[in-house]
Scaffold this motif. Sequence first.
Motif, PDB file in Angstrom:
ATOM      1  N   PRO A   1       0.830  -1.207   0.000  1.00 47.98           N
ATOM      2  CA  PRO A   1       0.000   0.000   0.000  1.00 47.98           C
ATOM      3  C   PRO A   1       0.866   1.260   0.000  1.00 47.98           C
ATOM      4  CG  PRO A   1       0.068  -0.956   2.189  1.00 47.98           C
ATOM      5  CD  PRO A   1       0.766  -1.925   1.280  1.00 47.98           C
ATOM      6  N   SER A   2       0.220   2.401  -0.106  1.00 48.21           N
ATOM      7  CA  SER A   2       0.954   3.668  -0.177  1.00 48.21           C
ATOM      8  C   SER A   2       1.454   4.124   1.186  1.00 48.21           C
ATOM      9  CB  SER A   2       0.063   4.761  -0.785  1.00 48.21           C
ATOM     10  OG  SER A   2      -1.124   4.918  -0.013  1.00 48.21           O
ATOM     11  N   ASN A   3       0.956   3.516   2.250  1.00 48.45           N
ATOM     12  CA  ASN A   3       1.418   3.873   3.593  1.00 48.45           C
ATOM     13  C   ASN A   3       2.874   3.454   3.776  1.00 48.45           C
ATOM     14  OD1 ASN A   3       1.855   3.030   6.614  1.00 48.45           O
ATOM     15  ND2 ASN A   3       0.196   4.555   6.614  1.00 48.45           N
ATOM     16  N   LYS A   4       3.709   4.410   4.167  1.00 48.60           N
ATOM     17  CA  LYS A   4       5.151   4.156   4.224  1.00 48.60           C
ATOM     18  C   LYS A   4       5.500   3.058   5.216  1.00 48.60           C
ATOM     19  CE  LYS A   4       9.527   6.246   5.627  1.00 48.60           C
ATOM     20  NZ  LYS A   4      10.222   7.447   6.121  1.00 48.60           N
ATOM     21  N   ASP A   5       4.991   3.161   6.449  1.00 46.38           N
ATOM     22  CA  ASP A   5       5.358   2.201   7.487  1.00 46.38           C
ATOM     23  C   ASP A   5       4.933   0.787   7.113  1.00 46.38           C
ATOM     24  OD1 ASP A   5       6.448   4.230   8.988  1.00 46.38           O
ATOM     25  OD2 ASP A   5       4.610   4.604  10.117  1.00 46.38           O
ATOM     26  N   VAL A   6       3.715   0.659   6.591  1.00 45.63           N
ATOM     27  CA  VAL A   6       3.213  -0.661   6.207  1.00 45.63           C
ATOM     28  C   VAL A   6       4.030  -1.224   5.047  1.00 45.63           C
ATOM     29  CG1 VAL A   6       1.236  -1.933   5.313  1.00 45.63           C
ATOM     30  CG2 VAL A   6       0.895  -0.140   7.022  1.00 45.63           C
ATOM     31  N   ALA A   7       4.338  -0.366   4.077  1.00 43.29           N
ATOM     32  CA  ALA A   7       5.082  -0.823   2.902  1.00 43.29           C
ATOM     33  C   ALA A   7       6.496  -1.261   3.273  1.00 43.29           C
ATOM     34  CB  ALA A   7       5.136   0.296   1.859  1.00 43.29           C
ATOM     35  N   VAL A   8       7.174  -0.459   4.078  1.00 40.58           N
ATOM     36  CA  VAL A   8       8.547  -0.798   4.472  1.00 40.58           C
ATOM     37  C   VAL A   8       8.562  -2.090   5.284  1.00 40.58           C
ATOM     38  CG1 VAL A   8      10.521  -0.072   5.853  1.00 40.58           C
ATOM     39  CG2 VAL A   8       9.373   1.580   4.369  1.00 40.58           C
ATOM     40  N   GLU A   9       7.597  -2.266   6.183  1.00 41.16           N
ATOM     41  CA  GLU A   9       7.517  -3.490   6.977  1.00 41.16           C
ATOM     42  C   GLU A   9       7.245  -4.701   6.095  1.00 41.16           C
ATOM     43  OE1 GLU A   9       7.660  -5.915  10.295  1.00 41.16           O
ATOM     44  OE2 GLU A   9       8.255  -3.812  10.034  1.00 41.16           O
ATOM     45  N   SER A  10       6.372  -4.537   5.104  1.00 43.88           N
ATOM     46  CA  SER A  10       6.059  -5.632   4.190  1.00 43.88           C
ATOM     47  C   SER A  10       7.285  -6.040   3.380  1.00 43.88           C
ATOM     48  CB  SER A  10       4.923  -5.223   3.252  1.00 43.88           C
ATOM     49  OG  SER A  10       4.662  -6.238   2.306  1.00 43.88           O
ATOM     50  N   VAL A  11       8.016  -5.053   2.888  1.00 46.20           N
ATOM     51  CA  VAL A  11       9.232  -5.334   2.121  1.00 46.20           C
ATOM     52  C   VAL A  11      10.270  -6.008   3.013  1.00 46.20           C
ATOM     53  CG1 VAL A  11      11.170  -4.293   0.888  1.00 46.20           C
ATOM     54  CG2 VAL A  11       8.852  -3.484   0.449  1.00 46.20           C
ATOM     55  N   ALA A  12      10.399  -5.537   4.251  1.00 39.76           N
ATOM     56  CA  ALA A  12      11.390  -6.107   5.174  1.00 39.76           C
ATOM     57  C   ALA A  12      11.086  -7.576   5.456  1.00 39.76           C
ATOM     58  CB  ALA A  12      11.414  -5.312   6.472  1.00 39.76           C
TER      59      ALA A  12
ATOM     60  N   ALA B   1       9.420  -9.654   3.533  1.00 39.25           N
ATOM     61  CA  ALA B   1       9.663 -10.424   2.309  1.00 39.25           C
ATOM     62  C   ALA B   1      11.155 -10.698   2.127  1.00 39.25           C
ATOM     63  CB  ALA B   1       9.103  -9.673   1.097  1.00 39.25           C
ATOM     64  N   LEU B   2      11.976  -9.694   2.381  1.00 39.44           N
ATOM     65  CA  LEU B   2      13.425  -9.869   2.268  1.00 39.44           C
ATOM     66  C   LEU B   2      13.935 -10.896   3.273  1.00 39.44           C
ATOM     67  CD1 LEU B   2      14.514  -6.124   1.882  1.00 39.44           C
ATOM     68  CD2 LEU B   2      14.603  -7.879   0.097  1.00 39.44           C
ATOM     69  N   GLU B   3      13.421 -10.821   4.480  1.00 36.38           N
ATOM     70  CA  GLU B   3      13.875 -11.745   5.518  1.00 36.38           C
ATOM     71  C   GLU B   3      13.481 -13.180   5.199  1.00 36.38           C
ATOM     72  OE1 GLU B   3      13.504 -12.399  10.374  1.00 36.38           O
ATOM     73  OE2 GLU B   3      12.424 -10.776   9.375  1.00 36.38           O
TER      74      GLU B   3
ATOM     75  N   GLU C   1      20.384  -2.165   2.586  1.00 37.60           N
ATOM     76  CA  GLU C   1      20.555  -1.075   1.615  1.00 37.60           C
ATOM     77  C   GLU C   1      19.303  -0.903   0.764  1.00 37.60           C
ATOM     78  OE1 GLU C   1      24.004  -2.042  -0.625  1.00 37.60           O
ATOM     79  OE2 GLU C   1      25.400  -1.709   1.048  1.00 37.60           O
ATOM     80  N   PHE C   2      18.690  -2.024   0.379  1.00 36.81           N
ATOM     81  CA  PHE C   2      17.463  -1.939  -0.408  1.00 36.81           C
ATOM     82  C   PHE C   2      16.333  -1.324   0.417  1.00 36.81           C
ATOM     83  CE2 PHE C   2      13.440  -3.837  -1.892  1.00 36.81           C
ATOM     84  CZ  PHE C   2      13.435  -3.361  -3.190  1.00 36.81           C
ATOM     85  N   LEU C   3      16.250  -1.688   1.687  1.00 38.68           N
ATOM     86  CA  LEU C   3      15.238  -1.086   2.562  1.00 38.68           C
ATOM     87  C   LEU C   3      15.436   0.423   2.696  1.00 38.68           C
ATOM     88  CD1 LEU C   3      14.665  -3.542   5.560  1.00 38.68           C
ATOM     89  CD2 LEU C   3      12.985  -2.743   3.892  1.00 38.68           C
ATOM     90  N   ASP C   4      16.686   0.855   2.744  1.00 39.60           N
ATOM     91  CA  ASP C   4      16.962   2.290   2.798  1.00 39.60           C
ATOM     92  C   ASP C   4      16.445   2.992   1.547  1.00 39.60           C
ATOM     93  OD1 ASP C   4      18.172   2.020   5.247  1.00 39.60           O
ATOM     94  OD2 ASP C   4      20.210   1.903   4.433  1.00 39.60           O
ATOM     95  N   VAL C   5      16.635   2.343   0.401  1.00 38.61           N
ATOM     96  CA  VAL C   5      16.136   2.926  -0.856  1.00 38.61           C
ATOM     97  C   VAL C   5      14.615   3.025  -0.825  1.00 38.61           C
ATOM     98  CG1 VAL C   5      15.951   2.590  -3.353  1.00 38.61           C
ATOM     99  CG2 VAL C   5      18.116   2.128  -2.193  1.00 38.61           C
TER     100      VAL C   5
ATOM    101  N   ALA D   1      12.661   3.204   1.854  1.00 40.13           N
ATOM    102  CA  ALA D   1      12.267   4.223   2.828  1.00 40.13           C
ATOM    103  C   ALA D   1      12.454   5.623   2.262  1.00 40.13           C
ATOM    104  CB  ALA D   1      13.080   4.046   4.111  1.00 40.13           C
ATOM    105  N   ARG D   2      13.579   5.851   1.567  1.00 41.62           N
ATOM    106  CA  ARG D   2      13.801   7.176   0.963  1.00 41.62           C
ATOM    107  C   ARG D   2      12.781   7.459  -0.120  1.00 41.62           C
ATOM    108  NH1 ARG D   2      19.338   5.649   1.309  1.00 41.62           N
ATOM    109  NH2 ARG D   2      19.326   5.047  -0.898  1.00 41.62           N
ATOM    110  N   HIS D   3      12.425   6.405  -0.868  1.00 42.95           N
ATOM    111  CA  HIS D   3      11.443   6.588  -1.935  1.00 42.95           C
ATOM    112  C   HIS D   3      10.094   7.033  -1.362  1.00 42.95           C
ATOM    113  CE1 HIS D   3       9.065   5.783  -5.556  1.00 42.95           C
ATOM    114  NE2 HIS D   3       8.233   5.107  -4.779  1.00 42.95           N
ATOM    115  N   PHE D   4       9.626   6.344  -0.319  1.00 40.59           N
ATOM    116  CA  PHE D   4       8.342   6.724   0.275  1.00 40.59           C
ATOM    117  C   PHE D   4       8.438   8.070   0.976  1.00 40.59           C
ATOM    118  CE2 PHE D   4       7.280   2.217  -0.253  1.00 40.59           C
ATOM    119  CZ  PHE D   4       5.955   2.320  -0.667  1.00 40.59           C
ATOM    120  N   GLY D   5       9.614   8.369   1.564  1.00 38.29           N
ATOM    121  CA  GLY D   5       9.776   9.673   2.184  1.00 38.29           C
ATOM    122  C   GLY D   5       9.734  10.792   1.174  1.00 38.29           C
TER     123      GLY D   5
END
Length: 226
Positions: free
Chosen positions: A94-105, A107-109, A208-212, A214-218
């Motif tokens: 979703p477009s929500n930053k916190d939810v999106a970053v957590e979802s990506v994290a 998936a990566l894990e 590093e990908f998570l940082d990208v 997070a910066r994108h949503f920010g």
Amino acid sequence: MDFSLTHIWQSTGLFARFIIFTLAFMSISSLVVMAERIIVFRKTRKDSRDFAAKMGAILAKGDLAQAAGANLGKDVGHLGRVINSGLTAYRISPSNKDVAVESVARALERQAQREVQSLKRGLGVLATVGSTAPFVGLLGTTMGIVNAFQQMATAGAGGLGTISAGISEALITTAFGLLVAIPAVIAYNFLSGWVDSRSVDISESSNEFLDVVARHFGGSHTASQG
């Protein structure tokens, strides 16, 4: 007294030969695992480096949309599969930053754990061979000594000539057990260290990908506010 390998083999009993065949099977199994893992590791390392070079150039621009739509082929290595799982999670997040970053994290894990387990496949065989082969050889040694004492009892007299066959049988099974175990232990330690290093690489790349992301949503959030 002839102590050649041919004579020793001919003088060994059925149990000692069973031990030797068992150790030979263990040795072949460990060699197959070594060769297969080395081939797999070399290929996945090359594919991961190629993927990192291509994807890194895209992510350096912060263009996640282009990265998510990029088709870099199927041979992307362990690193490519992890990052691709993150990109898949990003596309459906979703477009929500916190939810999106957590979802990506997450998936990566998950994918990182799968990749590490995949890289460790077969190493248990090396660990088992390395730890048990000396004991298998020791079992043959024990039975060889028992046979030597039986020969001594049957002959009714002692002396090297009486028990030499049993002693040689004991020594050769011990030596064979060590010859099987030592390469397996060395290979296990080397390959385990390689997997640990790749695990660190995966973790660093995921962060590093998570940082990208997070910066994108920010950046998107700031642009929408403006």
